[in-house]
Design a protein around this motif. Structure first.
Motif, PDB file in Angstrom:
ATOM      1  N   ASP A 553       0.851  -1.197  -0.065  1.00  0.00           N
ATOM      2  CA  ASP A 553      -0.082   0.104   0.115  1.00  0.00           C
ATOM      3  C   ASP A 553       0.918   1.332  -0.191  1.00  0.00           C
ATOM      4  O   ASP A 553       1.353   1.435   1.127  1.00  0.00           O
ATOM      5  CB  ASP A 553      -0.767  -0.165   1.392  1.00  0.00           C
ATOM      6  CG  ASP A 553      -2.052   1.202   1.151  1.00  0.00           C
ATOM      7  OD1 ASP A 553      -1.773   1.911   0.095  1.00  0.00           O
ATOM      8  OD2 ASP A 553      -2.739   1.228   2.196  1.00  0.00           O
ATOM      9  N   ASP A 554       1.336   1.511  -1.270  1.00  0.00           N
ATOM     10  CA  ASP A 554       2.534   2.588  -1.255  1.00  0.00           C
ATOM     11  C   ASP A 554       1.772   4.008  -0.687  1.00  0.00           C
ATOM     12  O   ASP A 554       0.798   4.452  -0.639  1.00  0.00           O
ATOM     13  CB  ASP A 554       2.520   3.025  -2.967  1.00  0.00           C
ATOM     14  CG  ASP A 554       3.333   1.633  -3.445  1.00  0.00           C
ATOM     15  OD1 ASP A 554       4.090   1.125  -2.736  1.00  0.00           O
ATOM     16  OD2 ASP A 554       3.157   1.576  -4.721  1.00  0.00           O
ATOM     17  N   ASP A 555       3.065   4.564  -0.218  1.00  0.00           N
ATOM     18  CA  ASP A 555       2.814   5.833   0.454  1.00  0.00           C
ATOM     19  C   ASP A 555       3.684   6.939  -0.244  1.00  0.00           C
ATOM     20  O   ASP A 555       4.737   6.693  -0.383  1.00  0.00           O
ATOM     21  CB  ASP A 555       3.370   6.005   2.308  1.00  0.00           C
ATOM     22  CG  ASP A 555       2.886   7.129   2.943  1.00  0.00           C
ATOM     23  OD1 ASP A 555       2.560   7.959   2.261  1.00  0.00           O
ATOM     24  OD2 ASP A 555       3.083   7.001   4.096  1.00  0.00           O
ATOM     25  N   ARG A 556       2.993   7.960  -0.451  1.00  0.00           N
ATOM     26  CA  ARG A 556       3.730   9.056  -1.223  1.00  0.00           C
ATOM     27  C   ARG A 556       4.938   9.783  -0.458  1.00  0.00           C
ATOM     28  O   ARG A 556       5.802  10.302  -0.803  1.00  0.00           O
ATOM     29  CB  ARG A 556       2.788  10.028  -1.707  1.00  0.00           C
ATOM     30  CG  ARG A 556       1.895  10.846  -0.677  1.00  0.00           C
ATOM     31  CD  ARG A 556       0.872  11.609  -1.183  1.00  0.00           C
ATOM     32  NE  ARG A 556       0.055  12.218  -0.213  1.00  0.00           N
ATOM     33  CZ  ARG A 556       0.141  13.195   0.720  1.00  0.00           C
ATOM     34  NH1 ARG A 556       1.296  13.578   0.885  1.00  0.00           N
ATOM     35  NH2 ARG A 556      -0.834  13.306   1.769  1.00  0.00           N
ATOM     36  N   VAL A 557       4.620   9.639   0.949  1.00  0.00           N
ATOM     37  CA  VAL A 557       5.584  10.126   2.028  1.00  0.00           C
ATOM     38  C   VAL A 557       6.509   9.034   2.496  1.00  0.00           C
ATOM     39  O   VAL A 557       6.203   8.174   2.525  1.00  0.00           O
ATOM     40  CB  VAL A 557       4.765  10.717   2.905  1.00  0.00           C
ATOM     41  CG1 VAL A 557       6.015  11.337   4.092  1.00  0.00           C
ATOM     42  CG2 VAL A 557       3.997  11.780   2.703  1.00  0.00           C
ATOM     43  N   SER A 558       7.695   9.439   2.055  1.00  0.00           N
ATOM     44  CA  SER A 558       9.033   8.347   2.303  1.00  0.00           C
ATOM     45  C   SER A 558       9.149   8.418   3.887  1.00  0.00           C
ATOM     46  O   SER A 558       9.112   9.470   4.638  1.00  0.00           O
ATOM     47  CB  SER A 558      10.224   8.917   1.778  1.00  0.00           C
ATOM     48  OG  SER A 558      11.202   8.126   2.159  1.00  0.00           O
ATOM     49  N   HIS A 559       9.375   7.211   4.377  1.00  0.00           N
ATOM     50  CA  HIS A 559       9.438   7.086   5.730  1.00  0.00           C
ATOM     51  C   HIS A 559      11.148   6.954   6.216  1.00  0.00           C
ATOM     52  O   HIS A 559      11.407   6.758   7.302  1.00  0.00           O
ATOM     53  CB  HIS A 559       8.805   5.863   6.274  1.00  0.00           C
ATOM     54  CG  HIS A 559       9.287   4.432   5.361  1.00  0.00           C
ATOM     55  ND1 HIS A 559       8.963   4.228   4.357  1.00  0.00           N
ATOM     56  CD2 HIS A 559      10.221   3.478   5.927  1.00  0.00           C
ATOM     57  CE1 HIS A 559       9.349   3.065   4.005  1.00  0.00           C
ATOM     58  NE2 HIS A 559      10.390   2.545   4.943  1.00  0.00           N
ATOM     59  N   ILE A 560      11.889   7.067   5.292  1.00  0.00           N
ATOM     60  CA  ILE A 560      13.193   7.189   5.283  1.00  0.00           C
ATOM     61  C   ILE A 560      13.861   8.437   4.800  1.00  0.00           C
ATOM     62  O   ILE A 560      13.499   9.021   3.546  1.00  0.00           O
ATOM     63  CB  ILE A 560      13.859   6.042   4.549  1.00  0.00           C
ATOM     64  CG1 ILE A 560      13.314   4.674   4.958  1.00  0.00           C
ATOM     65  CG2 ILE A 560      15.457   5.992   4.808  1.00  0.00           C
ATOM     66  CD1 ILE A 560      13.633   3.575   4.225  1.00  0.00           C
ATOM     67  N   LYS A 561      14.743   8.999   5.451  1.00  0.00           N
ATOM     68  CA  LYS A 561      15.657  10.288   5.035  1.00  0.00           C
ATOM     69  C   LYS A 561      16.861   9.918   5.162  1.00  0.00           C
ATOM     70  O   LYS A 561      17.519   9.727   6.228  1.00  0.00           O
ATOM     71  CB  LYS A 561      15.149  11.376   5.895  1.00  0.00           C
ATOM     72  CG  LYS A 561      15.685  12.716   5.480  1.00  0.00           C
ATOM     73  CD  LYS A 561      15.438  13.937   6.231  1.00  0.00           C
ATOM     74  CE  LYS A 561      16.141  15.135   6.043  1.00  0.00           C
ATOM     75  NZ  LYS A 561      15.965  16.502   6.983  1.00  0.00           N
ATOM     76  N   VAL A 562      17.592  10.108   4.112  1.00  0.00           N
ATOM     77  CA  VAL A 562      19.204   9.945   3.935  1.00  0.00           C
ATOM     78  C   VAL A 562      19.763  11.146   4.599  1.00  0.00           C
ATOM     79  O   VAL A 562      19.616  12.384   4.102  1.00  0.00           O
ATOM     80  CB  VAL A 562      19.653   9.833   2.576  1.00  0.00           C
ATOM     81  CG1 VAL A 562      21.140   9.508   2.503  1.00  0.00           C
ATOM     82  CG2 VAL A 562      18.987   8.505   1.712  1.00  0.00           C
ATOM     83  N   LEU A 563      20.714  10.991   5.602  1.00  0.00           N
ATOM     84  CA  LEU A 563      21.276  11.952   6.310  1.00  0.00           C
ATOM     85  C   LEU A 563      22.613  12.405   5.792  1.00  0.00           C
ATOM     86  O   LEU A 563      22.842  13.627   5.497  1.00  0.00           O
ATOM     87  CB  LEU A 563      21.448  11.510   7.737  1.00  0.00           C
ATOM     88  CG  LEU A 563      20.350  11.129   8.623  1.00  0.00           C
ATOM     89  CD1 LEU A 563      20.618  10.687   9.847  1.00  0.00           C
ATOM     90  CD2 LEU A 563      19.514  12.193   8.768  1.00  0.00           C
ATOM     91  N   ASN A 564      23.316  11.335   5.087  1.00  0.00           N
ATOM     92  CA  ASN A 564      24.665  11.879   4.547  1.00  0.00           C
ATOM     93  C   ASN A 564      24.764  10.969   3.203  1.00  0.00           C
ATOM     94  O   ASN A 564      25.307   9.743   3.153  1.00  0.00           O
ATOM     95  CB  ASN A 564      25.900  11.521   5.356  1.00  0.00           C
ATOM     96  CG  ASN A 564      27.114  11.986   4.651  1.00  0.00           C
ATOM     97  OD1 ASN A 564      27.162  12.540   3.406  1.00  0.00           O
ATOM     98  ND2 ASN A 564      28.241  11.724   5.129  1.00  0.00           N
ATOM     99  N   PRO A 565      24.508  11.547   1.999  1.00  0.00           N
ATOM    100  CA  PRO A 565      24.255  10.787   0.935  1.00  0.00           C
ATOM    101  C   PRO A 565      25.803  10.353   0.344  1.00  0.00           C
ATOM    102  O   PRO A 565      25.839   9.665  -0.584  1.00  0.00           O
ATOM    103  CB  PRO A 565      23.801  11.665  -0.174  1.00  0.00           C
ATOM    104  CG  PRO A 565      23.712  12.968   0.261  1.00  0.00           C
ATOM    105  CD  PRO A 565      23.998  12.789   1.907  1.00  0.00           C
ATOM    106  N   LYS A 566      26.950  10.702   0.810  1.00  0.00           N
ATOM    107  CA  LYS A 566      28.162  10.633   0.656  1.00  0.00           C
ATOM    108  C   LYS A 566      28.698   9.771   1.336  1.00  0.00           C
ATOM    109  O   LYS A 566      30.007   9.223   1.325  1.00  0.00           O
ATOM    110  CB  LYS A 566      28.917  11.813   0.048  1.00  0.00           C
ATOM    111  CG  LYS A 566      28.452  12.860  -0.622  1.00  0.00           C
ATOM    112  CD  LYS A 566      29.420  13.933  -0.781  1.00  0.00           C
ATOM    113  CE  LYS A 566      28.713  15.117  -1.679  1.00  0.00           C
ATOM    114  NZ  LYS A 566      28.570  14.693  -3.256  1.00  0.00           N
TER     115      LYS A 566
END
Length: 622
Positions: A553-566
């Motif tokens: 049941d897809d959610d348009r709001v992501s439950h994960i946030k990347v803190l340091n993409p590098k």
């Protein structure tokens, strides 16, 4: 504001045991579950044990749910427990059934959608009689304290108050992070498990594994199937499916990243496993594109319907209970008539629609999760203020060589937490000094806690007895002397006593090594194993096909946030995420959360939350 005596966060086996125990003690409690229903977010290997320890007492599933053994929301009682060392087409096998049965009343293979769904029904009915119950489809967003009560805020319903909270929200516990009760677990403290459910008719399972209708088999694997990682594979028989998967030290995977699906693929390709899982599979023939569109559509529909009928009828024919039900319903007069109808449908498919019937295997579901290693990460004080942490949320799981237990540990924790909360309600004292310490002391008294801290010399003896036929020269100088010393009861007692004084942290680097899980098993298989030839080559689904099979049941709001993409950790997630949610773009790691199965493999360096109520993956088996 609504107020309750107790709020339990998380509807897995541990949280549901806490709810049922509280209602057994005539206490009011409410359980908050983010999934659409209890069990839809849960996945396990998995075997559920009931234990009878020599010292102390465990609270077993049948203690909490008296109807458990009569109602049987389980798959098969495990009566065989085998360990295989593998190297290409060579296999050396050890019978560890005695170790599996050590201090056990029973061990059942289980699928968590079914099991936790049953637990939830029993717990909910009991809780409602006390003015509580289960509220599903609700995700807890935050909590704070007002006047010594906890105010719980969610994404879906109005805030409410609770005098006590039981945190059963899993290995990536948001309550632990919100409160700072413990740090996020590190890769060194975790295992990553990946599993597929394989379809196989009931009586074919029994014939293939040499078991009866009330029996089951568990098989573990080490050696070249590990792809040089520390851990191994497993295969458990369910009623009419198989659970096939791999569990590996997460830090071992971090050192040499491998896609989780390649690890389970390596197991499936092993000739012994391939032979275990094989079945007869109907394969559609390509429809003639020269036919009119309407005729193509009609043919496609007819073939799909007939294959569905063939599969259902074949599964019923290979099940005693299903055959009996079909005859009692009046649809068929005898087993012979069912067989004749099955043959007719198969012949119709083959002659009229040119369907091929081949040897292959069929996957039904793919999933993954992180598992805490209690030896390394069990919380020393599993509480914070008026919150008690249980099961995976408290980092409590047993991984000792081939002994893998988690569900029963969580149930035991849930009961102990419920007992501590009930005592606090009676005294109207929810302080850490009273409720928290009472629970902590009870956890310390649990035989499972002892298992996480000490080597059991009797269990070790059983394992060594099973390994008596292993040539000591293969084990090598590093372990050969240890095996010889441990063969003596007197010396074993002294050695284990000394080892327990040293502690697991000093022993683990020696025991849990690449030698133990990879090199020694490979050499054992090469020099003493039997040869196994696969009669076909499994057609393994791609990861895209596996994801497409899952229900979301897809959610348009992501439950994960990347803190340091590098960061180096996040770069490894591009490989280690079980459903490939991460990719590299211009040197940065980017996330597409839609295929996430909420395993939390990336949690250490992300802002990780469970999805909002009812959103995300929905396991059909678990």
């Amino acid at each position: 504001m609504e107020h309750y005596d107790v709020a339990i966060i998380g509807g897995g086996s541990a949280g549901l045991a806490a709810l049922k125990q509280l209602s057994n003690l005539n206490k009011q409690a409410i359980l908050i579950e983010a999934g659409k229903k209890a069990g839809s977010k849960n996945i396990s290997g998995g075997i559920l044990y009931s234990k009878k320890p020599k010292h102390g007492k465990t609270f077993n599933v049948e203690d909490v749910y008296p109807e458990f053994l009569q109602d049987t929301p389980v798959e098969r009682r495990i009566t065989q427990y085998m360990l295989h060392a593998t190297s290409r087409d060579k296999v050396f096998t050890m019978n560890l059934t005695a170790a599996h049965e050590y201090q056990a009343n029973f061990g059942y293979s289980v699928l968590l959608n079914k099991l936790n769904g049953w637990f939830a029904k029993q717990a909910s009915e009991s809780a409602e009689r006390q003015g509580g119950g289960i509220v599903s489809g609700v995700h807890v967003r935050s909590l704070n304290w007002q006047n010594e009560k906890t105010v719980i805020e969610t994404d879906e319903i109005e805030p409410f108050e609770a005098k006590a909270v039981i945190a059963a929200d899993g290995v990536n516990s948001e309550l632990a992070e919100m409160t700072g009760a413990r740090a996020k677990f590190t890769p060194e403290q975790l295992y990553q498990g990946v599993k597929v459910i394989v379809k196989l008719p009931e009586e074919i399972i029994e014939q293939r594994f040499g078991i009866g209708p009330d029996e089951g088999a568990a098989h573990l694997f080490a050696g070249d199937v590990t792809l040089n990682h520390i851990g191994g594979g497993f295969l458990y028989t369910n009623l009419d499916t198989l659970s096939v998967g791999a569990v590996y030290h997460y830090d071992s995977l971090m050192e040499r990243p491998s896609e989780p699906y390649t690890l389970v693929n390596a197991l499936i390709k092993n000739p012994l496993v391939a032979e275990f899982i094989k079945d007869q599979v109907a394969v559609k023939e390509e429809i003639d594109k020269n036919l009119p569109k309407e005729e193509q559509l009609r043919t496609r529909f007819a073939v799909s319907k007939l294959i569905k009928t063939w599969n259902e009828l074949r599964d019923s024919y290979h099940s005693r209970a299903a055959r009996k039900k079909l005859i009692e319903s009046g649809k068929y007069k005898s087993e012979e008539e069912i067989r004749a109808r099955l043959d007719y449908v198969q012949n119709e498919l083959a002659t009229k629609y040119y369907t091929k019937f081949v040897t292959d295997y069929v996957e039904l579901e793919y999933g993954a999760k992180l598992v805490p290693d209690g030896k390394r990460c069990a919380m020393k004080k599993p509480y914070y203020k008026n919150i008690l942490f249980v099961g995976d949320a408290a980092g409590r799981g047993i991984f000792i060589g081939p002994r893998i237990e988690g569900l029963n540990v969580g149930i035991d924790d849930g009961v102990r937490a419920a007992n501590a909360v009930a005592r606090a309600i009676d005294r109207n004292n929810f302080s850490t000094q009273f409720m928290g310490e009472s629970y902590s002391q009870s956890i310390e008294e649990s035989p499972y806690t002892r298992d996480m801290k000490e080597i059991d010399k009797d269990y070790l003896k059983i394992f060594l007895d099973a390994a008596k036929d292993v040539p000591k020269d293969i084990i090598g100088q590093r372990y050969g002397m240890v095996f010889r010393l441990m063969s003596s009861g007197t010396l074993r007692g002294l050695a284990v006593g000394f080892a327990n004084i040293l502690g697991y942290d000093k022993l683990l680097p020696l025991v849990e090594s690449e030698d133990t899980y990879v090199q020694v098993p490979i050499e054992l298989a090469e020099k003493t194993g039997r040869q196994v030839q696969a009669t076909y080559e499994p057609t393994i689904p791609t990861i895209a096909q596996r994801i497409a099979q899952l229900k979301y049941d897809d959610d348009r709001v992501s439950h994960i946030k990347v803190l340091n993409p590098k960061s180096e950790f996040m770069k490894k997630m591009v490989t280690l995420c079980p459903t490939l949610c991460y990719s590299m773009e211009g040197g940065d790691v980017t996330l597409q959360h839609e295929a996430c199965i909420e395993c939390g493999s990336c949690a250490k360096e992300t802002e990780w939350r469970h999805p909002r109520g009812e959103k995300g993956v929905i396991y059909q088996y678990g």
